[in-house]
Design a protein around this motif. Sequence first.
Motif, PDB file in Angstrom:
ATOM      1  N   GLU A 176       0.824  -1.214   0.000  1.00  0.00           N
ATOM      2  CA  GLU A 176       0.000   0.000   0.000  1.00  0.00           C
ATOM      3  C   GLU A 176       0.858   1.264   0.000  1.00  0.00           C
ATOM      4  OE1 GLU A 176      -3.004   0.051  -0.615  1.00  0.00           O
ATOM      5  OE2 GLU A 176      -3.771  -1.942  -0.134  1.00  0.00           O
ATOM      6  N   GLY A 177       1.814   1.296  -0.901  1.00  0.00           N
ATOM      7  CA  GLY A 177       2.669   2.484  -1.026  1.00  0.00           C
ATOM      8  C   GLY A 177       4.118   2.101  -1.199  1.00  0.00           C
ATOM      9  N   GLY A 178       4.793   2.764  -2.157  1.00  0.00           N
ATOM     10  CA  GLY A 178       6.181   2.427  -2.439  1.00  0.00           C
ATOM     11  C   GLY A 178       7.140   2.820  -1.333  1.00  0.00           C
ATOM     12  N   THR A 179       6.954   4.005  -0.769  1.00  0.00           N
ATOM     13  CA  THR A 179       7.840   4.461   0.298  1.00  0.00           C
ATOM     14  C   THR A 179       7.747   3.538   1.507  1.00  0.00           C
ATOM     15  OG1 THR A 179       7.526   6.738  -0.453  1.00  0.00           O
ATOM     16  CG2 THR A 179       8.459   6.427   1.738  1.00  0.00           C
ATOM     17  N   ARG A 180       6.528   3.159   1.859  1.00  0.00           N
ATOM     18  CA  ARG A 180       6.323   2.224   2.975  1.00  0.00           C
ATOM     19  C   ARG A 180       6.981   0.873   2.660  1.00  0.00           C
ATOM     20  NH1 ARG A 180       1.114   2.430   2.929  1.00  0.00           N
ATOM     21  NH2 ARG A 180       0.986   4.171   4.380  1.00  0.00           N
ATOM     22  N   GLY A 181       6.854   0.432   1.419  1.00  0.00           N
ATOM     23  CA  GLY A 181       7.449  -0.839   1.025  1.00  0.00           C
ATOM     24  C   GLY A 181       8.957  -0.828   1.119  1.00  0.00           C
ATOM     25  N   LEU A 182       9.575   0.300   0.785  1.00  0.00           N
ATOM     26  CA  LEU A 182      11.034   0.385   0.880  1.00  0.00           C
ATOM     27  C   LEU A 182      11.498   0.299   2.332  1.00  0.00           C
ATOM     28  CD1 LEU A 182      12.041   3.066  -1.798  1.00  0.00           C
ATOM     29  CD2 LEU A 182      12.238   0.573  -1.923  1.00  0.00           C
ATOM     30  N   ARG A 236       3.396  23.653  -2.707  1.00  0.00           N
ATOM     31  CA  ARG A 236       2.655  22.709  -1.858  1.00  0.00           C
ATOM     32  C   ARG A 236       1.859  23.439  -0.775  1.00  0.00           C
ATOM     33  NH1 ARG A 236       4.648  17.264  -2.666  1.00  0.00           N
ATOM     34  NH2 ARG A 236       3.742  16.565  -0.708  1.00  0.00           N
ATOM     35  N   SER A 237       2.280  24.633  -0.431  1.00  0.00           N
ATOM     36  CA  SER A 237       1.513  25.394   0.567  1.00  0.00           C
ATOM     37  C   SER A 237       0.205  25.924  -0.011  1.00  0.00           C
ATOM     38  CB  SER A 237       2.357  26.561   1.095  1.00  0.00           C
ATOM     39  OG  SER A 237       2.684  27.461   0.045  1.00  0.00           O
ATOM     40  N   ASP A 238       0.069  25.873  -1.339  1.00  0.00           N
ATOM     41  CA  ASP A 238      -1.167  26.329  -1.988  1.00  0.00           C
ATOM     42  C   ASP A 238      -2.250  25.251  -2.019  1.00  0.00           C
ATOM     43  OD1 ASP A 238      -0.255  28.933  -2.667  1.00  0.00           O
ATOM     44  OD2 ASP A 238       0.862  28.091  -4.356  1.00  0.00           O
ATOM     45  N   VAL A 239      -1.876  24.008  -1.715  1.00  0.00           N
ATOM     46  CA  VAL A 239      -2.817  22.887  -1.772  1.00  0.00           C
ATOM     47  C   VAL A 239      -2.635  22.021  -0.525  1.00  0.00           C
ATOM     48  CG1 VAL A 239      -2.748  22.857  -4.306  1.00  0.00           C
ATOM     49  CG2 VAL A 239      -1.225  21.347  -3.008  1.00  0.00           C
ATOM     50  N   THR A 240      -3.491  21.035  -0.383  1.00  0.00           N
ATOM     51  CA  THR A 240      -3.346  20.030   0.668  1.00  0.00           C
ATOM     52  C   THR A 240      -3.019  18.701   0.008  1.00  0.00           C
ATOM     53  OG1 THR A 240      -4.948  21.120   2.107  1.00  0.00           O
ATOM     54  CG2 THR A 240      -4.485  18.798   2.554  1.00  0.00           C
ATOM     55  N   VAL A 241      -1.944  18.065   0.440  1.00  0.00           N
ATOM     56  CA  VAL A 241      -1.545  16.761  -0.097  1.00  0.00           C
ATOM     57  C   VAL A 241      -1.804  15.710   0.972  1.00  0.00           C
ATOM     58  CG1 VAL A 241       0.318  15.378  -1.071  1.00  0.00           C
ATOM     59  CG2 VAL A 241       0.206  17.831  -1.561  1.00  0.00           C
ATOM     60  N   SER A 242      -2.636  14.731   0.631  1.00  0.00           N
ATOM     61  CA  SER A 242      -3.070  13.728   1.609  1.00  0.00           C
ATOM     62  C   SER A 242      -2.632  12.331   1.181  1.00  0.00           C
ATOM     63  CB  SER A 242      -4.594  13.769   1.743  1.00  0.00           C
ATOM     64  OG  SER A 242      -5.057  12.807   2.662  1.00  0.00           O
ATOM     65  N   GLN A 243      -2.029  11.585   2.117  1.00  0.00           N
ATOM     66  CA  GLN A 243      -1.636  10.199   1.857  1.00  0.00           C
ATOM     67  C   GLN A 243      -2.882   9.313   1.899  1.00  0.00           C
ATOM     68  OE1 GLN A 243       2.649   9.283   3.545  1.00  0.00           O
ATOM     69  NE2 GLN A 243       1.423  10.202   5.168  1.00  0.00           N
ATOM     70  N   ILE A 244      -3.177   8.667   0.760  1.00  0.00           N
ATOM     71  CA  ILE A 244      -4.398   7.875   0.639  1.00  0.00           C
ATOM     72  C   ILE A 244      -4.108   6.390   0.463  1.00  0.00           C
ATOM     73  CG2 ILE A 244      -6.484   7.505  -0.723  1.00  0.00           C
ATOM     74  CD1 ILE A 244      -6.505  10.103   0.857  1.00  0.00           C
ATOM     75  N   GLY A 245      -3.072   6.073  -0.308  1.00  0.00           N
ATOM     76  CA  GLY A 245      -2.786   4.675  -0.628  1.00  0.00           C
ATOM     77  C   GLY A 245      -2.669   4.488  -2.125  1.00  0.00           C
ATOM     78  N   GLY A 246      -2.829   3.265  -2.581  1.00  0.00           N
ATOM     79  CA  GLY A 246      -2.654   2.925  -3.988  1.00  0.00           C
ATOM     80  C   GLY A 246      -3.691   3.547  -4.900  1.00  0.00           C
TER      81      GLY A 246
END
Length: 336
Positions: A68-74, A156-166
Amino acid sequence: MRLTKFSVAAVALGLVLEAVGVPAQATDAIPFKIGISAPVVTIFPVWMGEAGGFYEKEGLKVEVINMEGGTRGLQVLLSGEIQAMHVGLAPAVLANKQGADLRLVTSTCNTIPITMFTKPGIGMGDLKGKIFGISTFGSETDVAIGILLKQLGLTRSDVTVSQIGGSSQRFGALIAGRIDVAPLIEPATTLAKERGFNPIIDLAAAKTPWIFDSVVVSNSYLKANRATLTRFVKAYVAGAYLALADEAKAKEVIAQKFKTSDPKVIAATYDDFKRLMPRDAAPSREGAENVLAQLEAIGTDIGSRNPADYLDLSIIEALKQEGYFAQLDKMYSMKP
């Protein structure tokens, strides 16, 4: 007994594997765990290696684990719990900057296969203040968002980036209204179009050089277990060739693994796989150079700018020299 096209091909490929020195069925299969970031089209050879029985022919017992995510998998890879992770170059670069020593040994996608979707009524000029869904921070989708924002003159301060998954989780979040923008990959791309979501930018159409998904291992594992990794790569490549040559079998596996009976989704996913898959399964140096350049362009400290510090083509090159790819080419008639 009537032999199907798949059974004939599989038997014939077994002869090829024997001809290039593949061991007979081992009494004690070697365990090999590989993580995937999400069930998407770019990990398809992993499943086809399983469907074709090629791991067993190589004496391997392969377990495929969804991280459920490349960074987590690494992170799991670096803990030693798995032997390989299917992920793109960008997260590997970031991990190496933090002290890891990772290498990409194959690639299934040397471009960016992402299409950005929004809810109906939201266009390119309406993205400020919106919620963007990604898999995990530092992932390929996170980098893609960074590139898009830079092109639009936003930060990135102009938007919200949310970790969702695949990709499927991001699509679900888009449907539920939890996010406004989702970077999607097949089969979610076709599903999003069918549901009427707005494709605001198709990064796949630009065919930008990249390394989006690949088999990544630690350099120490590569050096200590080259023979085992070579067995895995052989089976993995055999799976890719089977998929490219046997459309019916490939679509059967797509339907099973993606849990869909929609013929449009199945066809689009297969067509995308054929378009994206490098025939030699090799990571692109040009793609690596562009990943590194784009990461720097969005302000990321990458450490080394040398692609050789991230790519190891030695297994692929050895298989070419041994005639493995040439024999697979003879075995399978590739459809254009």
